[in-house]
Scaffold this active site. Structure first.
Site, PDB file in Angstrom:
ATOM      1  N   ASP A 213     123.641  -3.021  75.939  1.00  0.00           N
ATOM      2  CA  ASP A 213     124.424  -3.070  74.715  1.00  0.00           C
ATOM      3  C   ASP A 213     125.306  -4.321  74.684  1.00  0.00           C
ATOM      4  O   ASP A 213     125.984  -4.639  75.675  1.00  0.00           O
ATOM      5  CB  ASP A 213     125.320  -1.818  74.688  1.00  0.00           C
ATOM      6  N   GLU A 278     120.522  -6.611  74.034  1.00  0.00           N
ATOM      7  CA  GLU A 278     120.896  -6.627  72.617  1.00  0.00           C
ATOM      8  C   GLU A 278     121.645  -7.925  72.360  1.00  0.00           C
ATOM      9  O   GLU A 278     122.810  -8.081  72.744  1.00  0.00           O
ATOM     10  CB  GLU A 278     121.801  -5.438  72.270  1.00  0.00           C
TER      11      GLU A 278
HETATM   12  C1  NOJ Z   1     125.699  -1.846  69.602  1.00  0.00           C
HETATM   13  C2  NOJ Z   1     125.086  -0.487  69.519  1.00  0.00           C
HETATM   14  O1  NOJ Z   1     123.731  -0.617  69.188  1.00  0.00           O
HETATM   15  C3  NOJ Z   1     125.878   0.284  68.487  1.00  0.00           C
HETATM   16  O2  NOJ Z   1     125.271   1.491  68.126  1.00  0.00           O
HETATM   17  C4  NOJ Z   1     127.245   0.493  69.042  1.00  0.00           C
HETATM   18  O3  NOJ Z   1     128.034   1.150  68.053  1.00  0.00           O
HETATM   19  C5  NOJ Z   1     127.902  -0.831  69.414  1.00  0.00           C
HETATM   20  N1  NOJ Z   1     127.020  -1.718  70.130  1.00  0.00           N
HETATM   21  C6  NOJ Z   1     129.101  -0.609  70.275  1.00  0.00           C
HETATM   22  O4  NOJ Z   1     128.710  -0.211  71.548  1.00  0.00           O
END
Ligand code: NOJ
Length: 553
Positions: A213, A278
């Site tokens: 993440d 990500e």
């Molecule tokens: C990205 C995640 O995909 C999302 O769902 C989340 O709310 C934020 N990061 C914070 O962790």
């Protein structure tokens, strides 16, 4: 259906390519599960781990090779698990540690890989580390988070201020995302060690890797310098949707690229482990996260630019060309059209199932990794849930924004829309739960869009997914083969070959609604057509509108 599988079986015989030298995750297929919405085994209206275990046979029967789970660690659930308060424990509403271990074992028993989400950038503000850190300026964890007396002008990635006042310390802490998700301070080696240990803990349990993440936010500018002022909207990355502020100070710092390499080393000591980042960024930025030319950083990074795809052959041709140019072997592009944060692809396809089938055909025949969000395989759509009723903290933050405005931008600010429960049957709650009320409403279209009905419909998107996933798994050219675009196609048609050794297939996709006459090499015949009856005549084939075919000699 039987006919299709028989045809495919004949095609597989003797055709499974020898393993190549690339790691398994280089060409796997990934199924993303949002645990809260998958299957509720205990009737409380919330999906859980035992529910997922009951559905593993379904996932295996479709042919997915890897399953990635959004977080189910202990958490106050203010961001539904992306706010973790204990990295080593399981949130009670989802199950127990024993359930998580069983999930790992049962996934492996079915020959699939299992990947958890790891949120390293921030914790919940209810994590004991943060509670201790905020208690004084002198406690042992005082600098585990990012504190300042004098906030700079940075904005959080979702808009609005990112510095939040804490009266105990009379200081401000930094949160890249929401205020209850304080960012960890990786300039403190104890923090890095604690988080690497959390990764080691799960890898030792047999996990095959992590989806990472917000991995591009890990380090912030060491001097917390202001970002350059900008009088115009600044788009920092294609498709990121964040524009209003510059982000230089807290995204893509050189130390973060280095961090990716260190994390890879941690994971490598357990064998080939997937690290899927990500990262909203340009191709050069993504390449840096992959370790640059040495390819010794993260194994994979999502190619998020396609989340805002245009439904045109020319768009997909250019997309594939650019991914092939910038991520040739030993890199691998990650094809992703939906996830738990952004609209489902069906929404961008105006609810057109024929288009959804063609998009899926494209996704599952390209080179690299296909990552599919639960429900895509049956053509689930978003459900417009009013912002004022949002459970999603982003929806709550922006509840005053009129929906028509975000519709204009082809986005939603309420992620509840795309997190509705999986549609298993046409029955009560779509077969997701026996509860009187589910945590989010089930989409009313579950009366026709559901696993049970689509399983027995040979022309369903579900059976298309099953056929393509099995082909991908068993056919060397589709699994490993290099991709070459075949130029000179009629308008609206995209064609490419996939080839490894002396195995070759040709993929034809007709994005137009009209039948197109496509030239094909001598002796090539369809092994799988989206619509039966695309008959070759010598060296041409009439491919019907929105049709697709895989051909082989
Ligand atoms: C990205 C995640 O995909 C999302 O769902 C989340 O709310 C934020 N990061 C914070 O962790």
């Amino acid at each position: 259906m039987k006919y299709i599988l028989a045809a495919c079986f004949a095609f597989f015989i003797g055709k499974v390519a020898a393993q190549d030298s690339l790691p398994w995750y280089h060409n796997t297929t990934v199924y993303q599960i949002y645990p809260r919405s998958y299957y509720d085994s205990n009737g409380d209206g919330i999906g859980d781990l035992q529910g997922i275990i009951q559905k593993l046979d379904y996932i295996q029967s479709l042919g997915y090779e890897t399953v990635w789970f959004s977080p189910f660690y202990t958490s106050p659930q203010r961001d539904f698990g992306y706010d973790i308060s204990d990295y080593l424990a399981i949130a009670p509403e989802y199950g127990t540690l024993a359930d998580a271990q069983q999930l790992i074992a049962e996934t492996h028993r079915r020959g699939m890989k299992i990947v958890f989400d790891m949120v390293m950038n921030h914790t919940s503000d209810e994590h004991p580390w943060f509670k201790e850190s905020k208690s004084s300026r002198t406690n042992p964890k005082a600098d585990w988070y990012i504190w300042t007396d004098k906030p700079n002008r940075w904005h959080s990635v979702i808009g609005g201020g990112g510095w939040h006042y804490c009266k105990e310390r009379n200081q401000y802490y930094w949160a890249s995302f929401l205020p209850f998700q304080p960012d960890l301070n990786y300039r403190n080696p104890e923090v890095k060690k604690a988080m690497f240990d959390a990764c080691r803990h799960w890898l030792a349990q047999g996990l095959d890797g992590f989806r990472l993440d917000m991995i591009n936010s890990i380090y912030k500018d060491s001097l917390l310098r202001n970002n350059a002022a900008s009088r115009r909207a600044v788009r920092h990355a294609p498709g990121s949707g964040k524009f209003i502020h510059t982000v230089k100070g807290y995204l893509n710092q050189p130390e973060t690229f280095q961090f990716a390499k260190e994390l890879r080393t941690v994971c490598d000591s357990f064998g080939d482990r997937m690290l899927l980042g990500e990262v909203y960024g340009t191709h050069p930025v993504v390449r840096e996260f992959l370790g640059g030319d040495k390819n010794d950083g993260l194994g994979l990074v999502f190619n998020f630019e396609m989340l805002r795809f245009k439904y045109k052959a020319s768009y997909f041709r250019k997309l594939t060309e650019s991914l092939e140019r910038d991520f040739p072997d030993p890199f691998a592009p990650v094809y992703v059209f939906s996830n738990h944060d952004r609209r489902r692809s069906m929404k961008r396809l105006d609810g057109d199932m024929a288009r959804a089938k063609l998009l899926q055909f494209y996704q599952l025949t390209t080179r690299g990794v296909s990552c599919m969000y639960y429900g895509e395989e049956i053509g689930m759509s978003d459900l417009a849930i009013p912002y004022k009723n949002a459970l999603d903290p982003i929806g709550q933050k922006y509840k005053k924004v009129p929906r028509w405005l975000t519709e204009l931008a082809d986005e939603t600010l309420n992620r509840d829309d795309l997190r509705t429960p999986m549609q298993w049957t046409s029955g009560v709650n779509g077969g997701f739960s026996t509860a009187a009320k589910t945590w989010l409403p089930v989409h009313p279209n579950h009366d026709t869009i559901n696993v049970a009905m689509e399983s027995v419909d040979s022309s369903s998107i579900l059976n298309e997914a099953r056929t393509l996933l099995h082909l991908h798994k068993n056919n060397g050219a589709l699994h490993y083969g290099k991709l070459s675009i075949l130029a000179g196609q009629p308008r609206g048609v995209l064609a490419y070959s996939r080839q490894v050794g002396n195995e070759e297939v040709i993929v034809l996709l007709n994005f137009s609604r009209k039948t197109k006459k496509v030239a094909i090499p001598d002796k090539y015949r369809p092994v799988y057509s989206l619509y039966a009856g695309d008959k070759p005549e010598g060296t041409s084939l009439n491919l019907r509108g929105l049709g697709a075919a895989i051909l082989s000699k």
